[in-house]
Write a protein that holds these residues in place. Sequence first.
Motif, PDB file in Angstrom:
ATOM      1  N   ARG A 240      14.044  47.475  40.213  1.00  0.00           N
ATOM      2  CA  ARG A 240      14.047  48.602  41.155  1.00  0.00           C
ATOM      3  C   ARG A 240      14.418  48.094  42.538  1.00  0.00           C
ATOM      4  NH1 ARG A 240      10.591  50.131  37.225  1.00  0.00           N
ATOM      5  NH2 ARG A 240      10.521  52.339  36.700  1.00  0.00           N
ATOM      6  N   LEU A 241      15.435  48.704  43.115  1.00  0.00           N
ATOM      7  CA  LEU A 241      15.901  48.301  44.442  1.00  0.00           C
ATOM      8  C   LEU A 241      15.391  49.277  45.494  1.00  0.00           C
ATOM      9  CD1 LEU A 241      19.640  47.420  43.671  1.00  0.00           C
ATOM     10  CD2 LEU A 241      17.777  45.808  44.073  1.00  0.00           C
ATOM     11  N   PRO A 242      15.253  48.831  46.733  1.00  0.00           N
ATOM     12  CA  PRO A 242      14.806  49.727  47.807  1.00  0.00           C
ATOM     13  C   PRO A 242      15.984  50.501  48.400  1.00  0.00           C
ATOM     14  CG  PRO A 242      15.047  47.507  48.651  1.00  0.00           C
ATOM     15  CD  PRO A 242      15.448  47.454  47.196  1.00  0.00           C
ATOM     16  N   GLY A 243      15.694  51.399  49.332  1.00  0.00           N
ATOM     17  CA  GLY A 243      16.732  52.101  50.099  1.00  0.00           C
ATOM     18  C   GLY A 243      17.533  53.062  49.252  1.00  0.00           C
ATOM     19  N   PRO A 244      18.785  53.284  49.634  1.00  0.00           N
ATOM     20  CA  PRO A 244      19.603  54.275  48.935  1.00  0.00           C
ATOM     21  C   PRO A 244      19.824  53.921  47.462  1.00  0.00           C
ATOM     22  CG  PRO A 244      20.714  53.452  50.928  1.00  0.00           C
ATOM     23  CD  PRO A 244      19.502  52.626  50.740  1.00  0.00           C
ATOM     24  N   ALA A 245      19.758  52.620  47.139  1.00  0.00           N
ATOM     25  CA  ALA A 245      19.970  52.197  45.758  1.00  0.00           C
ATOM     26  C   ALA A 245      18.838  52.650  44.843  1.00  0.00           C
ATOM     27  CB  ALA A 245      20.110  50.680  45.698  1.00  0.00           C
ATOM     28  N   ALA A 246      17.711  53.058  45.447  1.00  0.00           N
ATOM     29  CA  ALA A 246      16.563  53.478  44.639  1.00  0.00           C
ATOM     30  C   ALA A 246      16.908  54.688  43.771  1.00  0.00           C
ATOM     31  CB  ALA A 246      15.373  53.795  45.539  1.00  0.00           C
TER      32      ALA A 246
ATOM     33  N   GLY B 255      26.438  61.855  32.298  1.00  0.00           N
ATOM     34  CA  GLY B 255      25.668  62.114  33.518  1.00  0.00           C
ATOM     35  C   GLY B 255      25.970  61.172  34.663  1.00  0.00           C
ATOM     36  N   PHE B 256      26.969  60.295  34.495  1.00  0.00           N
ATOM     37  CA  PHE B 256      27.295  59.390  35.610  1.00  0.00           C
ATOM     38  C   PHE B 256      27.895  60.203  36.766  1.00  0.00           C
ATOM     39  CE2 PHE B 256      30.624  56.793  37.693  1.00  0.00           C
ATOM     40  CZ  PHE B 256      29.764  56.064  38.499  1.00  0.00           C
ATOM     41  N   GLY B 257      29.141  60.602  36.610  1.00  0.00           N
ATOM     42  CA  GLY B 257      29.745  61.514  37.589  1.00  0.00           C
ATOM     43  C   GLY B 257      29.910  60.967  38.994  1.00  0.00           C
ATOM     44  N   GLY B 258      30.074  59.649  39.158  1.00  0.00           N
ATOM     45  CA  GLY B 258      30.302  59.092  40.496  1.00  0.00           C
ATOM     46  C   GLY B 258      29.101  59.304  41.398  1.00  0.00           C
ATOM     47  N   THR B 259      29.325  59.889  42.582  1.00  0.00           N
ATOM     48  CA  THR B 259      28.207  60.064  43.511  1.00  0.00           C
ATOM     49  C   THR B 259      27.181  61.088  42.991  1.00  0.00           C
ATOM     50  OG1 THR B 259      29.653  61.536  44.774  1.00  0.00           O
ATOM     51  CG2 THR B 259      29.317  59.340  45.657  1.00  0.00           C
ATOM     52  N   PHE B 260      27.555  61.832  41.938  1.00  0.00           N
ATOM     53  CA  PHE B 260      26.586  62.729  41.289  1.00  0.00           C
ATOM     54  C   PHE B 260      25.346  61.945  40.847  1.00  0.00           C
ATOM     55  CE2 PHE B 260      24.996  64.556  37.245  1.00  0.00           C
ATOM     56  CZ  PHE B 260      24.661  65.836  37.653  1.00  0.00           C
ATOM     57  N   ALA B 261      25.568  60.696  40.392  1.00  0.00           N
ATOM     58  CA  ALA B 261      24.468  59.865  39.903  1.00  0.00           C
ATOM     59  C   ALA B 261      23.418  59.613  40.994  1.00  0.00           C
ATOM     60  CB  ALA B 261      25.000  58.540  39.368  1.00  0.00           C
ATOM     61  N   LEU B 262      23.839  59.693  42.253  1.00  0.00           N
ATOM     62  CA  LEU B 262      22.898  59.482  43.361  1.00  0.00           C
ATOM     63  C   LEU B 262      22.466  60.801  43.994  1.00  0.00           C
ATOM     64  CD1 LEU B 262      24.604  56.428  45.087  1.00  0.00           C
ATOM     65  CD2 LEU B 262      22.557  56.397  43.663  1.00  0.00           C
ATOM     66  N   LYS B 263      23.438  61.720  44.161  1.00  0.00           N
ATOM     67  CA  LYS B 263      23.126  62.995  44.817  1.00  0.00           C
ATOM     68  C   LYS B 263      22.229  63.867  43.950  1.00  0.00           C
ATOM     69  CE  LYS B 263      27.111  63.948  47.785  1.00  0.00           C
ATOM     70  NZ  LYS B 263      26.498  64.734  48.852  1.00  0.00           N
ATOM     71  N   ASN B 264      22.437  63.794  42.644  1.00  0.00           N
ATOM     72  CA  ASN B 264      21.604  64.556  41.719  1.00  0.00           C
ATOM     73  C   ASN B 264      21.012  63.587  40.695  1.00  0.00           C
ATOM     74  OD1 ASN B 264      21.783  67.664  42.157  1.00  0.00           O
ATOM     75  ND2 ASN B 264      23.861  66.935  42.504  1.00  0.00           N
ATOM     76  N   ALA B 265      20.302  62.588  41.224  1.00  0.00           N
ATOM     77  CA  ALA B 265      19.834  61.489  40.379  1.00  0.00           C
ATOM     78  C   ALA B 265      18.969  61.973  39.214  1.00  0.00           C
ATOM     79  CB  ALA B 265      19.066  60.477  41.238  1.00  0.00           C
ATOM     80  N   ASP B 266      18.119  62.960  39.451  1.00  0.00           N
ATOM     81  CA  ASP B 266      17.212  63.397  38.377  1.00  0.00           C
ATOM     82  C   ASP B 266      17.975  64.022  37.217  1.00  0.00           C
ATOM     83  OD1 ASP B 266      14.652  62.822  39.766  1.00  0.00           O
ATOM     84  OD2 ASP B 266      15.400  64.333  41.149  1.00  0.00           O
ATOM     85  N   THR B 267      18.942  64.866  37.540  1.00  0.00           N
ATOM     86  CA  THR B 267      19.739  65.504  36.495  1.00  0.00           C
ATOM     87  C   THR B 267      20.594  64.450  35.785  1.00  0.00           C
ATOM     88  OG1 THR B 267      19.849  67.424  37.932  1.00  0.00           O
ATOM     89  CG2 THR B 267      21.290  67.436  36.027  1.00  0.00           C
ATOM     90  N   SER B 268      21.154  63.554  36.567  1.00  0.00           N
ATOM     91  CA  SER B 268      21.974  62.477  36.012  1.00  0.00           C
ATOM     92  C   SER B 268      21.180  61.656  34.998  1.00  0.00           C
ATOM     93  CB  SER B 268      22.463  61.589  37.168  1.00  0.00           C
ATOM     94  OG  SER B 268      22.990  60.383  36.696  1.00  0.00           O
TER      95      SER B 268
END
Lengths: 500, 260
Positions: free
Chosen positions: A451-457, B175-188
């Motif tokens: 588990r990484l901190p910051g935005p990578a979390a 569910g990867f979808g580029g920045t989708f994986a971070l912007k909608n992490a739970d759904t991803s």
Amino acid sequence: MPAFPTAARAALGDTQLRRNLAHATHTIRDKRARVVAEVEDWEDLRLAGAGVKEAALRDLATHLETLEESLVRAGATVHWARDAEEACAIVASVAKSHGADEVVKVKSMATQEIGLNEALEAEGIAAWETDLAELIVQLGEDLPSHILVPAIHRNRAEVREIFQRRMGVVGRPAPGDLTDEPSVLAGAAREHLREKFLRAKVGVSGANFAVADTGTLVVVESEGNGRMCLTLPEVLVSVVGIEKVVATWDDLDPMLRLLPRSSTGERMNPYTSTWSGVTPGDGPQEVHVVLLDNGRTRALADDVGRQALRCIRCSACLNVCPVYERVGGHAYGSVYPGPIGAILNPLLNGVSDEQTASLPYASSLCGACFEVCPVRIDIPSVLVDQRAQVVDSHRGDRVPKAEAVAMKAAAWTFSDARRLGLAERASGLAGRVIGRFSRTTLPGGRTAAGRLPGPAAGWTGARDLPAPPRESFREWWARTDGGTHDDQDGSGTATKGGRS
Amino acid sequence: MRVALQVTCVNDAMFPDTGKAVVRLLRRLGVDVEFPKAQTCCAQPMVNTGYFDEAVPVVRNFVDAFAGYDAVVTPSGSCAGSVRHQHALVAERSGDAGLRAAVAETSPRTYELTEFIVDVLGVTDVGAYFPHRVTYHPTCHSLRMLGVGERPRRLLEAVRGIQLVDLPQAEECCGFGGTFALKNADTSIAMGADKARHVRDTGAEVLVAGDNSCLMHIGGVLSRQRAGVRVMHLAEILASTEETQGESSGPAVGARAAGA
């Protein structure tokens, strides 16, 4: 309404909801795929359907004027409504002019969009939904979760409970021996609704299509309850989005073939009702048609997005969307959920509020929606274009978002190979540090970050991330002259020493 | 024929073995593949997140780096799709006629790896050997944006020793979808978890796909679940031969034992 990611998180935590949705969407998706596969010229039919709607939109003003003339000639009264408020006021004034304190409604997306039931309630007029699924939603004091199957998120045990608890409050109660058998539940709904059909003076409908040259409105439904609403009351008010117009009666041909297979997975639609104004002695003797804009001309002015106005509300895109399948309709914060909702809401309303601006990002851009759309709306392309609109709307911000800063930095790095090379060296170093502390080994032997901190979390909350390799591909290529020397084991990532 | 490898930024920085495998594979097939050093990224991360202005210099760098090649080969359906469908949009936005012309020149000559092997080289048996139980995930962009169709499967089916098993609901997004994986992490993650479950159901040792970004996501979920399934890029299996078995190509010994 919170932005999509927040609303989705709540929905994802509801395991019953996810089970109901997965079951329902897969059932209807498989059924659609089977009946679509039966049609040999499906692609031609899609092109024809898209063509009919595109042609109608291209010359919308003319078609609408033709429609108005035809309707007036047939004895209907035509009203123009710029927005929800105007449309609701027109319906309320028609009902009031007949002293009606209740109306029966055939399921209509347009009236849901303008919040008609709530507006009528404020005027002391009760609006009874007569579509079975809409009835379940209304009695449950709930919101629709799907365009075609508004109660998709409810199972039959929940429906039985809602009927028992609520039917008696608003009309004929459910029978005492109500079970959760679908036929028993449908029987209870029939008894409950019949009383309302026979009593109501005013019916309210939408329309799936409006044929300009004949002045014909068309409603397509499965239960026959809509037909009751369209024929029994003395007065009928139809609220019709201006994008529903098609030029000629012949134009209905591809549409009525595309719609049932795409929406309910049926070869033919069970009840297709058409009406043109007033017929003396038969059906409603006063017909009002409210032509509704409510953001549609705004959408029409959007070069990329205007194709969304071709939508015939079949909901095939909802049923194949992996995002919709997991979070359901409520997370979209609108009566138009799923992929079409994700583009339609920003088109109708703009992207200035945070919730609407989050919708174009509520997609992994997998493209399944475009593949099934009967009128070939390229939803992924519209989503990307709207993301650009969201980004552009923030270009003047005094304090740029972290994402914008990151994207600018990435673009700067990616604009020049030397900059990328330096970034990869840093990443290789980070990889070594991560490797030192890592307790996780991926199958295949590579170390992974925990588990990484910051935005990578956001990534590592539930996913491992491989540690960056010591040597990037370009470094390997430079060191070994494209693998022609000094790389005997062919696996530079494991090569000791690496670049030096 | 002058052939350039577009290794992709993800492969370059995170999965260099995929690029090396492409080089080995294409050389074995008689192609003298070059690596234009000026290359960086196809600009998809910017375009798909809505940063069109930011994408302009990246696309410009792309067309400059790959000017003059007869074919540009990339081991990514997603990047090939981006080049073929999005570069024109970015060039249009830039208002630069020169860039528009350069994009029109480069985009149609850009191939996803399996397209290049099957359509341009006319080969389906690349002489690979990979004696493992493998399941294939067709990534969304290769499947729908690019339409690679059966090409990857045909190449895999010709691999000696391979036991190829069908992946349930293969065509559904991971569910990867580029920045989708971070912007909608739970759904991803919810989508990734279902994909991982289907992969586990096959009993495969290896999940293969033509896009490392999707594999990074599914593999990350599988790893967190201690599923013991290895993810590999298609190029690495196609590059694998009897000589390379036992080096880095096969699944690690005992991988399945880890909590499987």
